[in-house]
Each structure stands twice: as structure tokens, then as C-alpha cells.
Motif scaffolding. Structure first.
Motif, mmCIF file in Angstrom:
data_model
loop_
_atom_site.group_PDB
_atom_site.id
_atom_site.type_symbol
_atom_site.label_atom_id
_atom_site.label_comp_id
_atom_site.label_asym_id
_atom_site.label_seq_id
_atom_site.Cartn_x
_atom_site.Cartn_y
_atom_site.Cartn_z
ATOM 1 N N GLU A 73 0.825 -1.206 0.000
ATOM 2 C CA GLU A 73 0.000 0.000 0.000
ATOM 3 C C GLU A 73 0.862 1.261 0.000
ATOM 4 O O GLU A 73 0.516 2.257 -0.641
ATOM 5 C CB GLU A 73 -0.977 -0.004 1.180
ATOM 6 N N GLU A 74 1.990 1.230 0.701
ATOM 7 C CA GLU A 74 2.911 2.362 0.711
ATOM 8 C C GLU A 74 3.518 2.567 -0.676
ATOM 9 O O GLU A 74 3.614 3.689 -1.169
ATOM 10 C CB GLU A 74 4.007 2.126 1.748
ATOM 11 N N TRP A 75 3.926 1.458 -1.326
ATOM 12 C CA TRP A 75 4.494 1.556 -2.666
ATOM 13 C C TRP A 75 3.471 2.154 -3.636
ATOM 14 O O TRP A 75 3.799 3.046 -4.425
ATOM 15 C CB TRP A 75 4.948 0.180 -3.159
ATOM 16 N N LYS A 76 2.240 1.651 -3.565
ATOM 17 C CA LYS A 76 1.196 2.172 -4.456
ATOM 18 C C LYS A 76 0.995 3.666 -4.252
ATOM 19 O O LYS A 76 0.880 4.417 -5.226
ATOM 20 C CB LYS A 76 -0.128 1.436 -4.222
ATOM 21 N N ALA A 77 0.963 4.109 -2.997
ATOM 22 C CA ALA A 77 0.756 5.534 -2.714
ATOM 23 C C ALA A 77 1.906 6.383 -3.244
ATOM 24 O O ALA A 77 1.688 7.502 -3.727
ATOM 25 C CB ALA A 77 0.579 5.747 -1.210
ATOM 26 N N LYS A 78 3.115 5.859 -3.196
ATOM 27 C CA LYS A 78 4.289 6.614 -3.632
ATOM 28 C C LYS A 78 4.523 6.567 -5.137
ATOM 29 O O LYS A 78 5.016 7.533 -5.721
ATOM 30 C CB LYS A 78 5.552 6.072 -2.941
ATOM 31 N N HIS A 79 4.219 5.430 -5.760
ATOM 32 C CA HIS A 79 4.699 5.214 -7.129
ATOM 33 C C HIS A 79 3.646 4.850 -8.174
ATOM 34 O O HIS A 79 3.898 5.024 -9.363
ATOM 35 C CB HIS A 79 5.766 4.110 -7.134
ATOM 36 N N GLN A 80 2.520 4.314 -7.770
ATOM 37 C CA GLN A 80 1.564 3.836 -8.770
ATOM 38 C C GLN A 80 0.745 4.982 -9.340
ATOM 39 O O GLN A 80 0.289 5.852 -8.609
ATOM 40 C CB GLN A 80 0.631 2.777 -8.176
ATOM 41 N N THR A 81 0.601 4.971 -10.639
ATOM 42 C CA THR A 81 -0.222 5.964 -11.322
ATOM 43 C C THR A 81 -1.439 5.276 -11.925
ATOM 44 O O THR A 81 -1.468 4.051 -12.070
ATOM 45 C CB THR A 81 0.579 6.667 -12.442
ATOM 46 N N GLU A 82 -2.420 6.061 -12.274
ATOM 47 C CA GLU A 82 -3.617 5.529 -12.913
ATOM 48 C C GLU A 82 -3.261 5.038 -14.309
ATOM 49 O O GLU A 82 -2.567 5.732 -15.063
ATOM 50 C CB GLU A 82 -4.694 6.609 -13.000
ATOM 51 N N ALA A 83 -3.706 3.848 -14.633
ATOM 52 C CA ALA A 83 -3.443 3.302 -15.968
ATOM 53 C C ALA A 83 -4.245 4.079 -17.002
ATOM 54 O O ALA A 83 -5.407 4.421 -16.785
ATOM 55 C CB ALA A 83 -3.808 1.827 -16.012
ATOM 56 N N SER A 84 -3.602 4.339 -18.124
ATOM 57 C CA SER A 84 -4.287 5.040 -19.214
ATOM 58 C C SER A 84 -5.236 4.082 -19.928
ATOM 59 O O SER A 84 -5.131 2.854 -19.795
ATOM 60 C CB SER A 84 -3.260 5.584 -20.210
ATOM 61 N N ASP A 85 -6.129 4.642 -20.701
ATOM 62 C CA ASP A 85 -7.042 3.812 -21.494
ATOM 63 C C ASP A 85 -6.258 2.920 -22.446
ATOM 64 O O ASP A 85 -6.610 1.754 -22.649
ATOM 65 C CB ASP A 85 -8.030 4.681 -22.270
ATOM 66 N N ALA A 86 -5.167 3.447 -23.015
ATOM 67 C CA ALA A 86 -4.342 2.663 -23.942
ATOM 68 C C ALA A 86 -3.672 1.495 -23.209
ATOM 69 O O ALA A 86 -3.610 0.385 -23.742
ATOM 70 C CB ALA A 86 -3.294 3.547 -24.606
ATOM 71 N N GLN A 87 -3.177 1.747 -21.998
ATOM 72 C CA GLN A 87 -2.555 0.668 -21.212
ATOM 73 C C GLN A 87 -3.588 -0.411 -20.878
ATOM 74 O O GLN A 87 -3.299 -1.602 -20.966
ATOM 75 C CB GLN A 87 -1.952 1.221 -19.924
ATOM 76 N N LYS A 88 -4.767 0.012 -20.477
ATOM 77 C CA LYS A 88 -5.831 -0.936 -20.134
ATOM 78 C C LYS A 88 -6.241 -1.763 -21.346
ATOM 79 O O LYS A 88 -6.444 -2.974 -21.247
ATOM 80 C CB LYS A 88 -7.035 -0.199 -19.560
ATOM 81 N N ALA A 89 -6.349 -1.120 -22.489
ATOM 82 C CA ALA A 89 -6.719 -1.838 -23.719
ATOM 83 C C ALA A 89 -5.641 -2.844 -24.099
ATOM 84 O O ALA A 89 -5.952 -3.981 -24.484
ATOM 85 C CB ALA A 89 -6.963 -0.847 -24.856
ATOM 86 N N ALA A 90 -4.380 -2.432 -23.989
ATOM 87 C CA ALA A 90 -3.278 -3.353 -24.296
ATOM 88 C C ALA A 90 -3.284 -4.530 -23.334
ATOM 89 O O ALA A 90 -3.040 -5.673 -23.736
ATOM 90 C CB ALA A 90 -1.944 -2.615 -24.239
#
Length: 98
Positions: A73-90
Motif C-alpha cells: 500500500e505504501e508503494w502504491k501511494a508513492k509510485h503507482q499511477t492511474e493506468a491510461s485507457d491505452a494501457q488498459k486496452a493493451a
């Protein structure tokens, strides 16, 4: 090569992979999944499964902390970004059912 040396080399390669992931927090898990078919979460699950095969109890969060170097959860808060529509589609195209 003897078995012990092979084991040590494999362990060193694993540690280096984890270090590399730690240095490349800009690379998101979805990017890894789209390009390589596995991500940090997969690696932590494999670690947990290897522990279980040896009779070692380890929960998902403990295994993730080995790979992420901190609580997930700490890693996600520090480093994770929202996936783009293109990333999700891929992801949907390259990893159906994952």
C-alpha cells in the motif's frame, strides 16, 4: 556447475531483479504485464508459492514486501499511477483472463 553454485547464482539474479524493479519505480506493473506477461505482483506470488512448497507460511503482503521493499500500500501511494485507457486496452488484449 554444481547445484549449490547454481542456486547461489539464481538467488543473486533474483536479488538483482528486485533491485532493478526498486530502481525503476517509473515502470508500472501494467507496463510490465503488457510487455513481459508478468509484474511485481506475479513475482511476489511466485515467491509466496515457493515458500509454501517448502512448508513456510507467508501471506501475500509479506511476499509483496520482499519484492516491493516496503508494504504494498505504501508503494502504491508513492509510485503507482492511474493506468491510461491505452494501457488498459493493451492489457485486455495481451492478458485475457489474468
Amino acid at each position: 556447475m554444481d547445484d549449490q553454485t547454481k542456486l547461489e547464482l539464481e538467488a543473486a539474479a533474483f536479488r538483482r531483479l528486485v533491485q532493478h524493479f526498486d530502481e525503476r519505480t517509473d515502470v508500472q506493473n501494467i507496463d510490465l504485464m503488457n510487455l513481459a506477461g508478468f509484474c511485481r505482483n506475479c513475482l511476489s506470488r511466485w515467491y509466496q508459492e515457493a515458500a509454501a512448497e517448502r512448508g513456510i507460511e507467508m501471506d501475500k503482503e509479506a511476499a509483496r514486501e520482499v519484492v516491493y521493499g516496503m508494504p504494498y500500500e505504501e508503494w502504491k501511494a508513492k509510485h503507482q499511477t492511474e493506468a491510461s485507457d491505452a494501457q488498459k486496452a493493451a492489457f485486455d488484449k495481451s492478458n485475457p483472463g489474468h
